[in-house]
Design a protein around this motif. Structure first.
Motif, PDB file in Angstrom:
ATOM      1  N   THR A 159       0.841  -1.189   0.000  1.00 47.90           N
ATOM      2  CA  THR A 159       0.000   0.000   0.000  1.00 47.90           C
ATOM      3  C   THR A 159       0.877   1.241   0.000  1.00 47.90           C
ATOM      4  N   GLN A 160       0.271   2.391  -0.136  1.00 51.96           N
ATOM      5  CA  GLN A 160       1.013   3.654  -0.145  1.00 51.96           C
ATOM      6  C   GLN A 160       0.285   4.679   0.714  1.00 51.96           C
ATOM      7  N   VAL A 161       1.057   5.441   1.478  1.00 53.09           N
ATOM      8  CA  VAL A 161       0.502   6.550   2.242  1.00 53.09           C
ATOM      9  C   VAL A 161       0.300   7.718   1.288  1.00 53.09           C
TER      10      VAL A 161
ATOM     11  N   GLY B  93      -4.470   1.776  -2.152  1.00 58.96           N
ATOM     12  CA  GLY B  93      -3.942   0.597  -2.819  1.00 58.96           C
ATOM     13  C   GLY B  93      -3.937  -0.664  -1.985  1.00 58.96           C
ATOM     14  N   ALA B  94      -4.476  -0.626  -0.775  1.00 55.55           N
ATOM     15  CA  ALA B  94      -4.465  -1.816   0.073  1.00 55.55           C
ATOM     16  C   ALA B  94      -5.555  -2.792  -0.370  1.00 55.55           C
ATOM     17  N   TYR B  95      -5.333  -4.066  -0.060  1.00 55.12           N
ATOM     18  CA  TYR B  95      -6.359  -5.083  -0.244  1.00 55.12           C
ATOM     19  C   TYR B  95      -7.118  -5.226   1.073  1.00 55.12           C
ATOM     20  N   GLY B  96      -8.407  -5.510   0.983  1.00 56.96           N
ATOM     21  CA  GLY B  96      -9.161  -5.603   2.218  1.00 56.96           C
ATOM     22  C   GLY B  96     -10.434  -6.403   2.068  1.00 56.96           C
TER      23      GLY B  96
ATOM     24  N   VAL C 204      -4.969  -5.776   4.174  1.00 60.06           N
ATOM     25  CA  VAL C 204      -3.648  -6.329   3.883  1.00 60.06           C
ATOM     26  C   VAL C 204      -2.769  -5.208   3.361  1.00 60.06           C
ATOM     27  N   CYS C 205      -1.749  -4.849   4.143  1.00 61.33           N
ATOM     28  CA  CYS C 205      -0.878  -3.721   3.802  1.00 61.33           C
ATOM     29  C   CYS C 205       0.536  -4.135   3.437  1.00 61.33           C
ATOM     30  N   GLY C 206       0.897  -5.400   3.599  1.00 54.99           N
ATOM     31  CA  GLY C 206       2.254  -5.815   3.290  1.00 54.99           C
ATOM     32  C   GLY C 206       2.394  -7.320   3.370  1.00 54.99           C
ATOM     33  N   ARG C 207       3.606  -7.769   3.101  1.00 54.10           N
ATOM     34  CA  ARG C 207       3.906  -9.199   3.179  1.00 54.10           C
ATOM     35  C   ARG C 207       5.297  -9.403   3.732  1.00 54.10           C
TER      36      ARG C 207
ATOM     37  N   LEU D 293     -10.230  -7.904  -2.750  1.00 55.39           N
ATOM     38  CA  LEU D 293     -10.458  -6.749  -3.604  1.00 55.39           C
ATOM     39  C   LEU D 293      -9.730  -5.538  -3.042  1.00 55.39           C
ATOM     40  N   ARG D 294      -9.376  -4.617  -3.920  1.00 58.78           N
ATOM     41  CA  ARG D 294      -8.734  -3.380  -3.479  1.00 58.78           C
ATOM     42  C   ARG D 294      -9.729  -2.524  -2.696  1.00 58.78           C
TER      43      ARG D 294
END
Length: 803
Positions: free
Chosen positions: A537-539, A552-555, A745-748, A784-785
């Motif tokens: 994702t991006q701030v 841009g996060a998935y959720g 979901v913001c990262g991996r 989904l985004r």
């Protein structure tokens, strides 16, 4: 009812489709965004076991109801005594049964068989869906959210408020550092050192340089003021540009930087002390010690400058200018000391007894303690890191030897700080013996800064101390909180998406709810470092009150009030297809066969003299050929039903299901969701800090969470919840203060996704981090985004806010 007919104040909430609802301002209940239509609804939470009777801001609806079709429940009842062992118990000796137990269980099934077959034939006459509900084409429930407001600072200036669009960009290095500020630093105010206006300065090349870099500084080439040595042995504070013109030289003067802490030296003037809210006894003591300490520090500075062979020294209360001047209202030198340290010839440190014990005599042990106290201050660390390494640092001690101790910069870590191993990495980086990436530099510096103290000038002091280590510096805004100042600093610099990585972390000290989740905690509960996390994702901007705008996060939304049967896909073999046709048609076959046999019997009895025996026998045999298979199918109905609707899952309807508490039998949840307990739903092996696993026969076998975890609130006001992922077929136990309504979901990292579980603060329309779990990467195929949304590291109630 309210006294005197007083009406409740209403707050408005605007959903993703523009609908506005009004809610009472004093409504402290939890709400969620409904994934079906985006409307706001009260949070209803299902639970297993005893969850306590205390008051909670959500509605408890008890144990989830069994909504599986009646046929499936009848099949489960028939085979309940011989239910297949769950996969996670496959190797357990308890799961092995004796022959006597097997015969007893088989006998129970035999007694249930015939009643089950009869009931099943009647139930099959009613059309019904036995394969579960499919939603969103198999995807997780979306988060229907939209942000309608402005940010405080947008990553792209075009998105700022119209009133801010004409101002300088945040990354403009020639922009004025301070936005609004009224500092009262501790230093004497002398009329003869009032700062002149730069508009009246002489227009030569040197003054032009000062006008460009000092009046509107991005970085300082030199201090504005220095304490210059005098032939009489003292010093006088002068404007550097004046001294340069007198010397007829464009070269900046060399100087010594004097470092000390106000915990040991009180330098406030008598006028300043009058405005301080301190006890009268302490005021008198500071008034008495002030002139003595100021004079001692000036003597140390002059002595060190003469020893170094330079004409001046820099001392903050002498060289920061006069805050009472009527000419200058913004003094950015306070936040530019890092540049002054960098440009210095060398640095000295002044040590003395702590203000709490000003009469403590000098000794070797006392000096070590004073040195350690100096090292615990926030601003002394960047001074050591940024000072020139080519000269040793002189340490002057009040009451100690006249000759100062000389100490190399690389040897400071073990001498002055308890976190020597961490600080040593920063010192080695600035000495050039190792190289830290921007991400490593910032994360290690944060780890060091968070353990240090300071007399706070603004809420963002920690970020402003960090600012001195970085190249690009945003304007100082005294209205910023600590997190907002750091966020703006992160956006202005190439910090390898530091802020995005911080969002994905679960602070090690906060996963149990013991403390508030502070932004500067860079130690993860799983032991993962910042550079191990890959942001997804991006701030996009910074919002007021410690919030950021994420994009841009998935959720996905979390369902808390039901466990509806979910659709799943099993391999459609020829045998399954045939059995499904036979099973669905068995009631019709059986009824038609019985009617045909009955009709033939009646016809033969009434008209047997007109019909030959051979033809009747043929028709009777033909009718039996339909009746016998129909009866066999009816008798095999329970077995065929399980054969058709059981098996390996090739895919399932994806959703997140939330439960308060921990289910004692995870197989019961699978039965509610998929009709049968296939043994597919398992506890996650590393989904949360409460997940457990062990090695058995070379395999990683997940264990149930610690049985001592209870859903009743603990002293830290957190409770235990369970998150069920129907796509990955895992259940994860976690602790949180309130039930989260969404997974973002913001990262991996480590081959798994970082899912931030967020509650929804409807007042500010912000998703607030409750905890972080790890989700299998396959979930990205069904997520989904989420449209850009407001995000906070903690709920307003957790940080002392009001609802």
């Amino acid at each position: 009812m309210h006294l005197h007919g007083e009406k409740k104040a209403k707050l408005t909430h605007r959903d993703a489709f523009g609908r506005i609802v009004k809610i009472d301002e004093d409504d402290d209940r939890e709400y969620r965004i409904r994934p079906d239509d985006g409307k706001l609804e009260l949070m209803e939470v299902q639970s297993f076991g005893d969850v306590g009777r205390d008051r909670v801001p959500w509605n408890r609806i008890g144990k989830p109801k069994n909504k599986t079709p009646a046929l499936i429940r009848l099949s489960n009842w028939t085979f309940s005594s011989v239910r297949k062992t769950m996969l996670q118990d496959y190797y357990s000796p308890i799961s092995r049964t004796t022959w006597v137990q097997k015969y007893q269980r088989a006998l129970i099934v035999a007694l249930k068989w015939l009643p089950s077959c009869i009931l099943m034939m009647f139930m099959l006459l009613i059309p019904q869906n036995l394969e579960g509900e499919e939603r969103n084409k198999g995807f997780y429930d979306p988060i229907r959210y939209r942000d309608w407001g402005y940010t405080k600072v947008a990553r792209n200036p075009a998105e700022n408020r119209p009133s801010r669009s004409h101002q300088e960009h945040e990354d403009d290095e020639s922009a004025t550092l301070l936005q609004e500020q009224s500092l009262q630093p501790s230093r004497p105010c002398l009329d003869h050192r009032r700062i002149p206006s730069w508009t009246s300065a002489v227009s030569d090349s040197d003054s032009l340089m000062d006008a460009r870099y000092d009046d509107m500084p991005g970085r300082h080439f030199r201090p504005r003021y220095l304490c210059f040595l005098t032939p009489e042995g003292g010093s006088t504070t002068r404007l550097v540009s004046d001294w340069v013109r007198e010397q007829d030289n464009v070269t900046n003067p060399e100087y010594v930087f004097v470092s000390y802490t106000r915990k040991q030296f009180t330098v406030a003037t008598e006028d300043e002390l009058k405005s301080w809210s301190i006890p009268e006894e302490e005021r008198r003591l500071r008034t008495r010690l002030g002139p003595e300490h100021r004079q001692l520090l000036k003597e140390y500075g002059a002595k060190s400058a003469r020893a170094a062979g330079v004409p001046a020294f820099w001392l903050d209360f002498e060289c920061l200018g006069c805050s009472h001047s009527s000419v200058v209202t913004d003094n950015d030198d306070v936040w530019r000391i890092c540049d002054i340290v960098r440009a210095a010839h060398s640095m000295i440190i002044a040590l003395g007894p702590s203000f709490s014990n000003p009469e403590e005599p000098f000794s070797a042990a006392a000096k070590d303690y004073w040195f350690h106290e100096w090292g615990t201050r926030l601003w002394t660390l960047p001074e050591i890191l940024l000072c020139p390494p080519e000269h040793r640092i002189a340490i002057y001690t009040a009451g100690g030897p006249q000759t100062p101790e000389q100490l190399a910069k690389r040897n400071f870590a073990s001498r002055a700080w308890s976190d020597a191993k961490t600080v040593r990495q920063l010192i080695d980086h600035y000495e050039g013996s190792i190289h830290l990436t921007p991400l490593e530099l910032v994360s290690i510096a944060l780890e060091c800064f968070e353990t240090r103290t300071t007399e706070q000038r603004s809420g963002g002091d920690m970020a402003y101390a960090l600012m001195g280590l970085l190249r690009r510096r945003p304007r100082v805004d005294r209205s910023d909180s600590s997190f907002e100042a750091f966020a703006r600093l992160s956006l202005a610099n190439d910090s390898d998406e530091l802020l995005e990585r911080l969002i994905c972390m679960l602070p090690a000290a906060t996963h149990d709810g013991a403390h508030a989740a502070q932004w500067h905690h860079v130690r993860d509960a799983w032991g993962v470092r910042l550079w191990d996390i890959e942001p997804l994702t991006q701030v996009a901007g910074i919002v007021e009150k410690d919030k950021v705008l994420l994009d841009g996060a998935y959720g996905a939304s979390i369902t808390w009030k039901s466990m509806k049967p979910h659709a799943y896909i099993v391999k459609q073999t020829l045998m399954r297809k045939v059995m499904k046709v036979l099973l669905r048609g068995s009631p019709a076959y059986l009824v038609l066969s019985l009617l045909w046999v009955a009709n033939l019997s009646i016809a033969y009895r009434d008209e047997r003299k007109y019909v030959s025996h051979a033809f009747v026998a043929f028709l009777f045999a033909l009718s039996l050929s339909f009746l016998v298979p129909a009866v066999l199918v009816a008798l095999c109905g329970p077995w065929m039903l399980r054969k058709v609707y059981r098996g390996k899952f090739w895919s399932t309807q994806a959703s997140f299901i939330g439960v308060e508490g921990i289910p004692a039998d995870i197989g019961e949840c699978e039965t509610l969701l998929f009709g049968y307990n296939h043994g597919r739903l398992q506890w996650s092996a590393a989904g949360s800090v409460h997940s457990r696993h062990h090695l058995r026969h070379g395999e990683c076998v997940p264990d149930a969470p610690n049985p001592h975890l209870t859903s009743t609130p603990n002293p830290n006001h957190t409770r235990v919840f369970t998150l069920i992922d129907t796509f990955n077929m895992t259940a994860t136990a976690f602790t949180a203060a309130r039930p989260p309504s969404a997974v973002v979901v913001c990262g991996r990292e480590g081959g798994m996704l970082r899912g931030v579980l967020c509650s929804y603060d409807w007042r500010s329309q912000t998703f607030c981090r409750e905890t972080v779990v790890r989700v299998r990467t396959l979930a990205l195929d069904r997520l989904l985004r989420v449209d850009r949304f407001r995000f906070a590291l903690e709920h307003p109630e957790a940080c002392g806010g009001t609802r």
